[in-house]
Design a protein around this motif. Structure first.
Motif, mmCIF file in Angstrom:
data_model
loop_
_atom_site.group_PDB
_atom_site.id
_atom_site.type_symbol
_atom_site.label_atom_id
_atom_site.label_comp_id
_atom_site.label_asym_id
_atom_site.label_seq_id
_atom_site.Cartn_x
_atom_site.Cartn_y
_atom_site.Cartn_z
ATOM 1 N N LEU A 133 0.812 -1.206 0.000
ATOM 2 C CA LEU A 133 0.000 0.000 0.000
ATOM 3 C C LEU A 133 0.850 1.262 0.000
ATOM 4 O O LEU A 133 1.995 1.260 0.460
ATOM 5 N N ASP A 134 0.242 2.340 -0.464
ATOM 6 C CA ASP A 134 0.862 3.648 -0.329
ATOM 7 C C ASP A 134 1.041 3.930 1.160
ATOM 8 O O ASP A 134 0.117 3.720 1.948
ATOM 9 N N PRO A 135 2.213 4.406 1.591
ATOM 10 C CA PRO A 135 2.462 4.652 3.017
ATOM 11 C C PRO A 135 1.422 5.560 3.670
ATOM 12 O O PRO A 135 1.143 5.425 4.866
ATOM 13 N N ALA A 136 0.829 6.461 2.914
ATOM 14 C CA ALA A 136 -0.166 7.370 3.484
ATOM 15 C C ALA A 136 -1.474 6.642 3.804
ATOM 16 O O ALA A 136 -2.217 7.053 4.695
ATOM 17 N N SER A 170 -10.883 -10.007 4.563
ATOM 18 C CA SER A 170 -10.800 -9.357 3.253
ATOM 19 C C SER A 170 -10.192 -7.963 3.370
ATOM 20 O O SER A 170 -10.201 -7.335 4.425
ATOM 21 N N THR A 171 -9.670 -7.481 2.260
ATOM 22 C CA THR A 171 -8.960 -6.208 2.240
ATOM 23 C C THR A 171 -9.932 -5.036 2.184
ATOM 24 O O THR A 171 -10.762 -4.955 1.279
ATOM 25 N N PRO A 172 -9.862 -4.117 3.139
ATOM 26 C CA PRO A 172 -10.717 -2.924 3.095
ATOM 27 C C PRO A 172 -10.491 -2.164 1.788
ATOM 28 O O PRO A 172 -9.370 -2.031 1.314
ATOM 29 N N GLY A 173 -11.574 -1.694 1.217
ATOM 30 C CA GLY A 173 -11.478 -1.008 -0.062
ATOM 31 C C GLY A 173 -11.804 -1.912 -1.230
ATOM 32 O O GLY A 173 -12.214 -1.448 -2.290
ATOM 33 N N ASP A 174 -11.630 -3.222 -1.019
ATOM 34 C CA ASP A 174 -11.950 -4.197 -2.062
ATOM 35 C C ASP A 174 -13.245 -4.949 -1.760
ATOM 36 O O ASP A 174 -13.659 -5.803 -2.543
ATOM 37 N N ASP A 175 -13.873 -4.656 -0.612
ATOM 38 C CA ASP A 175 -15.064 -5.412 -0.211
ATOM 39 C C ASP A 175 -16.256 -4.518 0.113
ATOM 40 O O ASP A 175 -17.202 -4.955 0.762
ATOM 41 N N ASP A 176 -16.210 -3.246 -0.321
ATOM 42 C CA ASP A 176 -17.329 -2.308 -0.149
ATOM 43 C C ASP A 176 -17.726 -2.112 1.313
ATOM 44 O O ASP A 176 -18.890 -1.839 1.621
ATOM 45 N N GLY A 177 -16.759 -2.225 2.228
ATOM 46 C CA GLY A 177 -17.035 -1.956 3.630
ATOM 47 C C GLY A 177 -17.717 -3.070 4.377
ATOM 48 O O GLY A 177 -18.022 -2.922 5.559
ATOM 49 N N VAL A 178 -17.973 -4.188 3.727
ATOM 50 C CA VAL A 178 -18.533 -5.365 4.404
ATOM 51 C C VAL A 178 -17.534 -6.506 4.227
ATOM 52 O O VAL A 178 -17.459 -7.130 3.174
ATOM 53 N N GLY A 179 -16.743 -6.728 5.267
ATOM 54 C CA GLY A 179 -15.662 -7.694 5.154
ATOM 55 C C GLY A 179 -16.097 -9.117 5.454
ATOM 56 O O GLY A 179 -17.154 -9.366 6.031
ATOM 57 N N ARG A 180 -15.236 -10.033 5.059
ATOM 58 C CA ARG A 180 -15.461 -11.459 5.274
ATOM 59 C C ARG A 180 -14.168 -12.108 5.747
ATOM 60 O O ARG A 180 -13.081 -11.567 5.537
ATOM 61 N N VAL A 181 -14.293 -13.278 6.345
ATOM 62 C CA VAL A 181 -13.119 -14.067 6.697
ATOM 63 C C VAL A 181 -12.669 -14.807 5.443
ATOM 64 O O VAL A 181 -13.459 -15.520 4.818
ATOM 65 N N GLU A 182 -11.417 -14.648 5.077
ATOM 66 C CA GLU A 182 -10.901 -15.311 3.876
ATOM 67 C C GLU A 182 -10.104 -16.571 4.206
ATOM 68 O O GLU A 182 -10.077 -17.504 3.420
#
Length: 214
Positions: A133-136, A170-182
């Motif tokens: 990720l970008d450091p920021a 799941s990676t935040p930003g790739d799951d529309d704010g609803v995460g799952r256990v991967e």
């Protein structure tokens, strides 16, 4: 239903889960965590907030860990309310529902990291994502990942110790704010596929998430 609370806050309905979340930005003399949670349960149940009884001792071992038990009131069907709350600085996040256990996690998004701590907290796949990720952006994503895991462990309550690094979400930003256990662990059994993490906005440089078990 209204929230009988003078603190500035936002009430959020988590669609299809039956869970309501209340986010409070409190001042120096703002309400405590239990007070906010009682008011949330009261708003959903119709009983006075002062009558809501929270028990923090674990039903299995008596220790104070995981989410509190709502001893009163019961749901209309006679079941238990599921509720939890977490605080960070001037932010409180409370969640309550009648269908599934919930847990709340809140974490500050701070720059810099401790490699030893991160290796204990995150799965190798999560560490790889963070490194790319970008450091920021990295501190906020790290905070969301940890808030999700913290929320999950609180929702589970009494259980055998589970190293957070064995779990991957799941990676935040790739799951529309609803995460799952991967990537799960045997202790969860097949129910891990139904676990959801609902990230909620909080004031300040923080991340918060509500875990809803399947």
């Amino acid at each position: 239903m209204s929230m009988d609370d003078t603190a500035d806050g936002e009430l959020i309905e988590l669609e299809q889960s039956g869970v309501r979340v209340f986010v409070v930005a409190r001042g120096r003399r703002g309400p405590g965590t239990d007070s906010v949670l009682r008011r949330l349960v009261a708003a959903g149940s119709g009983v006075p907030a002062g009558d809501v009884e929270l028990v923090h001792a674990c039903e299995v071992c008596g220790a104070r860990h995981g989410r509190p038990v709502v001893a009163y009131p019961l749901t209309p069907s006679g079941g238990a309310w599921f509720a939890d709350a977490a605080v960070s600085g001037d932010a409180i996040v409370a969640a309550a529902g009648t269908r599934r256990p919930v847990g709340v996690g809140i974490e500050s998004a701070v720059a810099g990291f401790d490699e030893v701590i991160d290796e204990a907290a995150f799965h190798t796949s999560e560490l790889a994502v963070l490194a790319g990720l970008d450091p920021a952006r990295r501190p906020l994503v790290r905070a969301i990942l940890w808030a999700r895991k913290s929320a999950l462990l609180r929702a589970m309550g009494h259980t055998a110790f589970i190293e957070p690094s064995r779990l991957a979400v799941s990676t935040p930003g790739d799951d529309d704010g609803v995460g799952r256990v991967e990537r799960s662990v045997p202790e969860f059994g097949p129910a891990w596929r139904e676990i959801r993490f609902h990230d909620v906005p909080v004031p300040g440089n923080r991340a918060a998430s509500v875990a809803v078990l399947g």
